[in-house]
Scaffold this motif. Structure first.
Motif, PDB file in Angstrom:
ATOM      1  N   PHE A  48       0.878  -1.168   0.000  1.00 42.21           N
ATOM      2  CA  PHE A  48       0.000   0.000   0.000  1.00 42.21           C
ATOM      3  C   PHE A  48       0.917   1.220   0.000  1.00 42.21           C
ATOM      4  CE2 PHE A  48      -2.233   3.319   2.491  1.00 42.21           C
ATOM      5  CZ  PHE A  48      -3.148   3.650   1.511  1.00 42.21           C
ATOM      6  N   PRO A  50       0.931   5.011   0.080  1.00 38.86           N
ATOM      7  CA  PRO A  50       0.413   6.377   0.204  1.00 38.86           C
ATOM      8  C   PRO A  50       1.490   7.433   0.064  1.00 38.86           C
ATOM      9  CG  PRO A  50       0.683   5.420   2.369  1.00 38.86           C
ATOM     10  CD  PRO A  50       0.981   4.325   1.380  1.00 38.86           C
ATOM     11  N   GLU A  51       1.077   8.592  -0.443  1.00 36.97           N
ATOM     12  CA  GLU A  51       1.931   9.775  -0.369  1.00 36.97           C
ATOM     13  C   GLU A  51       1.588  10.444   0.955  1.00 36.97           C
ATOM     14  OE1 GLU A  51       1.970  12.250  -4.131  1.00 36.97           O
ATOM     15  OE2 GLU A  51       0.400  10.815  -4.597  1.00 36.97           O
ATOM     16  N   HIS A  57      -8.479   8.349   3.735  1.00 39.36           N
ATOM     17  CA  HIS A  57      -9.946   8.355   3.749  1.00 39.36           C
ATOM     18  C   HIS A  57     -10.475   6.967   3.412  1.00 39.36           C
ATOM     19  CE1 HIS A  57      -9.588   8.599  -0.600  1.00 39.36           C
ATOM     20  NE2 HIS A  57      -9.012   9.802  -0.544  1.00 39.36           N
ATOM     21  N   GLY A  59     -11.732   5.811   0.839  1.00 39.44           N
ATOM     22  CA  GLY A  59     -11.264   5.295  -0.457  1.00 39.44           C
ATOM     23  C   GLY A  59      -9.952   4.540  -0.298  1.00 39.44           C
ATOM     24  N   LYS A  62     -10.294   1.021   0.866  1.00 38.76           N
ATOM     25  CA  LYS A  62     -10.544   0.017  -0.169  1.00 38.76           C
ATOM     26  C   LYS A  62      -9.216  -0.523  -0.701  1.00 38.76           C
ATOM     27  CE  LYS A  62     -12.564  -0.614  -4.784  1.00 38.76           C
ATOM     28  NZ  LYS A  62     -13.404  -0.035  -5.853  1.00 38.76           N
ATOM     29  N   SER A  63      -8.278   0.378  -0.958  1.00 42.17           N
ATOM     30  CA  SER A  63      -6.974  -0.027  -1.467  1.00 42.17           C
ATOM     31  C   SER A  63      -6.192  -0.846  -0.427  1.00 42.17           C
ATOM     32  CB  SER A  63      -6.202   1.239  -1.867  1.00 42.17           C
ATOM     33  OG  SER A  63      -4.905   0.921  -2.281  1.00 42.17           O
ATOM     34  N   ILE A 245      -0.726  -2.663  -7.492  1.00 40.65           N
ATOM     35  CA  ILE A 245      -2.141  -2.342  -7.709  1.00 40.65           C
ATOM     36  C   ILE A 245      -2.405  -0.872  -7.451  1.00 40.65           C
ATOM     37  CG2 ILE A 245      -4.468  -2.866  -6.907  1.00 40.65           C
ATOM     38  CD1 ILE A 245      -3.270  -5.646  -6.083  1.00 40.65           C
ATOM     39  N   CYS A 246      -3.046  -0.225  -8.408  1.00 39.42           N
ATOM     40  CA  CYS A 246      -3.347   1.194  -8.219  1.00 39.42           C
ATOM     41  C   CYS A 246      -4.659   1.540  -8.901  1.00 39.42           C
ATOM     42  CB  CYS A 246      -2.203   2.051  -8.739  1.00 39.42           C
ATOM     43  SG  CYS A 246      -2.000   1.863 -10.485  1.00 39.42           S
ATOM     44  N   GLU A 249      -6.581   6.001 -12.767  1.00 38.35           N
ATOM     45  CA  GLU A 249      -5.947   7.180 -13.371  1.00 38.35           C
ATOM     46  C   GLU A 249      -4.471   6.937 -13.677  1.00 38.35           C
ATOM     47  OE1 GLU A 249      -7.214   7.027 -10.303  1.00 38.35           O
ATOM     48  OE2 GLU A 249      -6.003   8.155  -8.842  1.00 38.35           O
ATOM     49  N   LEU A 284     -13.947  12.275  -1.882  1.00 42.21           N
ATOM     50  CA  LEU A 284     -12.775  11.471  -1.547  1.00 42.21           C
ATOM     51  C   LEU A 284     -11.591  11.990  -2.347  1.00 42.21           C
ATOM     52  CD1 LEU A 284     -14.308   7.881  -1.377  1.00 42.21           C
ATOM     53  CD2 LEU A 284     -13.826   9.468   0.477  1.00 42.21           C
ATOM     54  N   LYS A 286      -7.927  14.004  -1.275  1.00 42.24           N
ATOM     55  CA  LYS A 286      -7.152  14.618  -0.194  1.00 42.24           C
ATOM     56  C   LYS A 286      -7.077  16.130  -0.354  1.00 42.24           C
ATOM     57  CE  LYS A 286      -3.632  11.741  -0.510  1.00 42.24           C
ATOM     58  NZ  LYS A 286      -2.390  10.985  -0.299  1.00 42.24           N
ATOM     59  N   ARG A 287      -6.953  16.551  -1.604  1.00 51.60           N
ATOM     60  CA  ARG A 287      -6.815  17.985  -1.864  1.00 51.60           C
ATOM     61  C   ARG A 287      -8.066  18.734  -1.374  1.00 51.60           C
ATOM     62  NH1 ARG A 287      -8.257  21.306  -5.708  1.00 51.60           N
ATOM     63  NH2 ARG A 287      -9.315  19.660  -6.876  1.00 51.60           N
TER      64      ARG A 287
HETATM   65  P1  ATP Z   1      -6.510  11.422  -3.417  1.00 49.60           P
HETATM   66  O1  ATP Z   1      -7.012  11.144  -4.790  1.00 49.60           O
HETATM   67  O2  ATP Z   1      -7.542  11.345  -2.361  1.00 49.60           O
HETATM   68  O3  ATP Z   1      -5.735  12.680  -3.316  1.00 49.60           O
HETATM   69  P2  ATP Z   1      -4.224   9.818  -3.782  1.00 49.60           P
HETATM   70  O4  ATP Z   1      -4.482   8.832  -4.839  1.00 49.60           O
HETATM   71  O5  ATP Z   1      -3.418  10.987  -4.157  1.00 49.60           O
HETATM   72  O6  ATP Z   1      -5.569  10.218  -3.077  1.00 49.60           O
HETATM   73  P3  ATP Z   1      -2.285   8.244  -2.433  1.00 49.60           P
HETATM   74  O7  ATP Z   1      -1.655   8.520  -1.130  1.00 49.60           O
HETATM   75  O8  ATP Z   1      -1.458   8.370  -3.652  1.00 49.60           O
HETATM   76  O9  ATP Z   1      -3.550   9.178  -2.527  1.00 49.60           O
HETATM   77  O10 ATP Z   1      -3.025   6.861  -2.410  1.00 49.60           O
HETATM   78  C1  ATP Z   1      -2.481   5.670  -1.942  1.00 49.60           C
HETATM   79  C2  ATP Z   1      -3.177   4.536  -2.626  1.00 49.60           C
HETATM   80  O11 ATP Z   1      -4.575   4.585  -2.394  1.00 49.60           O
HETATM   81  C3  ATP Z   1      -2.974   4.611  -4.131  1.00 49.60           C
HETATM   82  O12 ATP Z   1      -2.669   3.312  -4.592  1.00 49.60           O
HETATM   83  C4  ATP Z   1      -4.299   5.086  -4.637  1.00 49.60           C
HETATM   84  O13 ATP Z   1      -4.516   4.613  -5.930  1.00 49.60           O
HETATM   85  C5  ATP Z   1      -5.284   4.508  -3.607  1.00 49.60           C
HETATM   86  N1  ATP Z   1      -6.500   5.304  -3.543  1.00 49.60           N
HETATM   87  C6  ATP Z   1      -6.608   6.633  -3.392  1.00 49.60           C
HETATM   88  N2  ATP Z   1      -7.899   7.025  -3.423  1.00 49.60           N
HETATM   89  C7  ATP Z   1      -8.640   5.902  -3.597  1.00 49.60           C
HETATM   90  C8  ATP Z   1     -10.046   5.630  -3.721  1.00 49.60           C
HETATM   91  N3  ATP Z   1     -10.955   6.595  -3.668  1.00 49.60           N
HETATM   92  N4  ATP Z   1     -10.434   4.347  -3.890  1.00 49.60           N
HETATM   93  C9  ATP Z   1      -9.527   3.368  -3.932  1.00 49.60           C
HETATM   94  N5  ATP Z   1      -8.209   3.547  -3.834  1.00 49.60           N
HETATM   95  C10 ATP Z   1      -7.755   4.795  -3.666  1.00 49.60           C
END
Ligand code: ATP
Ligand code: MG
Length: 581
Positions: A48, A50-51, A57, A59, A62-63, A245-246, A249, A284, A286-287
């Motif tokens: 997993f 995350p940045e 959140h 979302g 789910k990941s 897995i991502c 987008e 959902l 972060k921004r």
């Molecule tokens: P956000 O779109 O909320 O700013 P992010 O994609 O920039 O979130 P990351 O920290 O990069 O946030 O996310 C970590 C992981 O969680 C990534 O693999 C991302 O694809 C997944 N993820 C983020 N938002 C969702 C979501 N709504 N549903 C499922 N997976 C998500």
């Protein structure tokens, strides 16, 4: 056979499948095939990633469930890795919260907590390797010029005038970039791929930029930082991630990640993209969540109305309910929107099983039982959870003056209203039958301030020996024994189903629900709730599920309503079942 698309729960999914109970999960199928084919020696390793630039959140849950769940199911491993390539937006506060949240959800990365910044030296070596192979060059265009040169979806890009620099010059300039000789934004290192590629990500993407900024882990060691796209795929490769897995987008970025991996000849992690979670009445991103916090629309990241993990934890959601929800929605390849009532349904189901029931009066109305002895107190036995006899019973004090819910009395009851009214008899939960004999009103406002009743001593325990029935059972709290509390009631943060829709030219903050928070003070709770600690969850009979808020103190109890008892999702499913029959 056509599989239901679980990301379209709602009208479409029901139309497609007739039922909404069999989640599909295409990634699990792919992993199963890889394991069966002994790909990567049958190894399953996910992460997993995350940045650390915000709080997690629902979302992300789910990941998290997907990555950790696959590893668990196939006897593999899952890493927690912070993709911390952007020092200007990252903070250790976010790192700490993410660690806490993933752990709270119930997952364990054992000793595999990693950071992209752990690999900065290796990434730098790889950049040098690509320069030496003639696959990367230092470019002096500004960010704006790079954008101009990139072209559009319909027009090819133009090559940078610096593209033809020699390997020696590139090595020299890149080394000096690293040494801090140049100001921010003056140069970049770019991959030399194809300015005419139909995929914009392949048009000589930036690999490194100059940024004289302190990093939360590497401090002042670096003044150049790898771009996310130059780091992400290689970090997976370094960790031997088999299934990277991502969300969807990133599908357009996959060719670039594969290109880097191929050029460098490193472990070929394979990327798979799935549909992100979207929920009605919820944002959902972060921004956008950060904007809600910074503009003061909510009290913080953990405001109980926020869809953040810390927000819903404070609100009283359980990790078990969140995991069950994530399991239920499955994993699809196309985007869709899930109804928030489905998430709420899982929370109710779980809380119904685990939370003890107690009596609390949110909007108190004083009741005097005129024929009950003034100084008598009885301890009545109450069941803690009828769903689980193992949770036992407790004693609740009963006395002459009680509080009931204002709403449980009407001076002039409409039809179908079966609760207390003058001359009407009802059952007090775990107590007696009482009959209303009259109401006292405030002379100026006309508001009922107190009602009077008589009780029937023969109905102790809730039944009349003569077999007479009452049509309602209401809850109550003994006035002399009551504990006072503040109770916060919540509704959706956004009144609109899709608050992210800006087609009307309005910003999402215009869809904030002005009634999303209601604060009640002077609520009366049964005495067993005195001193209830943070995070304790209860069902207040007839009112919903409640959780002790983090603002609560021994001399000032504060409860959040996690949820009402009404379950719209259960109703939808029941209606579906009936239609099928
Ligand atoms: P956000 O779109 O909320 O700013 P992010 O994609 O920039 O979130 P990351 O920290 O990069 O946030 O996310 C970590 C992981 O969680 C990534 O693999 C991302 O694809 C997944 N993820 C983020 N938002 C969702 C979501 N709504 N549903 C499922 N997976 C998500
Ligand atoms: Mg991201």
């Amino acid at each position: 056979m056509s599989m239901p698309n679980p990301d379209m729960i709602g009208e479409d999914a029901r139309k497609e499948s007739g039922t909404a109970t069999s989640p599909s999960h295409f990634i699990k199928e792919l992993v199963r095939q890889d394991v069966a084919a002994n790909k990567n020696d049958g190894r399953v390793h996910t992460r997993f990633p995350p940045e650390p630039n915000g709080y997690l959140h629902i979302g992300h849950a789910k990941s998290i469930c997907l990555n950790f769940g696959l590893a668990a199911e196939f006897g593999g491993k899952c890493n927690l890795r912070f993709d911390d390539t952007n020092p200007s937006k990252e903070e250790t506060e976010y790192v700490d919260s993410i660690i806490e949240d993933v752990r709270w959800l119930g997952f364990d990365w054992e000793d595999r907590l990693f950071y992209a910044s752990d690999y900065f030296d290796q990434l730098y070596q790889w950049a040098v390797q690509l320069i030496k192979a003639g696959r990367a060059y230092v470019c002096d265009l500004t960010a704006e010029e790079i954008r101009e040169y990139r072209g559009t979806l319909t027009e090819p890009g133009r090559e940078s005038p610096y593209r033809g620099r020699s390997v020696e010059e590139n090595l020299n300039l890149f080394e000096r970039m690293r040494a801090g000789e140049f100001p921010d934004g003056s140069r970049t290192l770019r991959a030399k791929i194809d300015m005419a590629s139909p995929n914009l990500n392949m048009r000589d993407p930036v690999m490194y930029r100059i940024l004289h900024a302190e990093h939360h882990r590497t401090g002042g060691k670096w003044c150049i930082y790898p771009m996310y796209d130059f780091a992400h795929g290689q970090c997976d490769s370094i960790e031997g991630i088999t299934h990277s897995i991502c969300t969807l987008e990133f599908a357009d970025h996959r060719p670039l990640y594969d290109w880097f991996i191929e050029q460098l000849g490193i472990f070929p992690s394979r990327q798979y993209e799935f549909a992100r979670l979207n929920l009605t009445h919820t944002l959902l991103s972060k921004r956008k969540l950060l904007m809600l916090v910074h503009q003061g629309h909510v009290s913080g990241w953990d405001d109980p109305r926020m869809p953040t993990i810390c927000g819903i934890r404070r609100r009283g959601y359980t990790p078990e309910a969140i995991r069950a929800f994530c399991e239920r929605i499955g994993v699809a390849r196309t985007d869709g929107v899930i109804e928030i009532s489905l998430l709420e349904h899982f929370v109710r189901e779980d809380l119904n099983r685990r939370s003890p029931r107690v009596m609390a009066v949110l909007r108190p109305l004083r009741v005097v039982i005129d024929n009950y002895p003034e100084d008598r107190v009885e301890e009545l036995e109450a069941v803690n959870n009828p769903e689980d006899p193992g949770m036992g019973t407790r004693r609740v004090p009963f006395s002459r003056v009680l509080y009931i819910e204002r709403d449980d009395f009407r001076e002039d009851p409409p039809k179908q209203y079966f609760r207390l009214a003058p001359g009407r008899e009802v059952r007090l939960r775990y107590g007696y039958f009482v009959k209303c004999t009259g109401a006292v009103k405030d002379e100026t406002t006309g508001e009922v301030t107190e009602i009077h009743c008589t009780y029937d001593p023969a109905t102790r325990g809730g039944n009349a020996p003569d077999g007479r029935k009452v049509k309602a059972t209401i809850h109550w709290v003994s006035a002399a024994h009551a504990v006072e509390a503040e109770v916060r009631l919540y509704d959706h943060l956004f009144s609109r189903e899709n608050p992210g829709d800006d087609s009307e030219g309005l910003d999402f903050t215009s869809y904030l629900n002005p009634k999303s928070l209601e604060v009640l003070t002077g609520c009366k709770l049964e005495p067993s709730l005195a001193g209830a600690g943070h995070g304790r969850r209860y069902q207040f009979e007839r009112l919903g599920y409640f959780c002790v808020d983090s603002d609560s103190a021994p001399d000032h109890l504060v409860f959040d309503r996690t949820m009402t008892l009404r379950d719209t999702w259960a109703k939808i499913e029941k209606a579906l079942e009936e239609k099928k029959r």
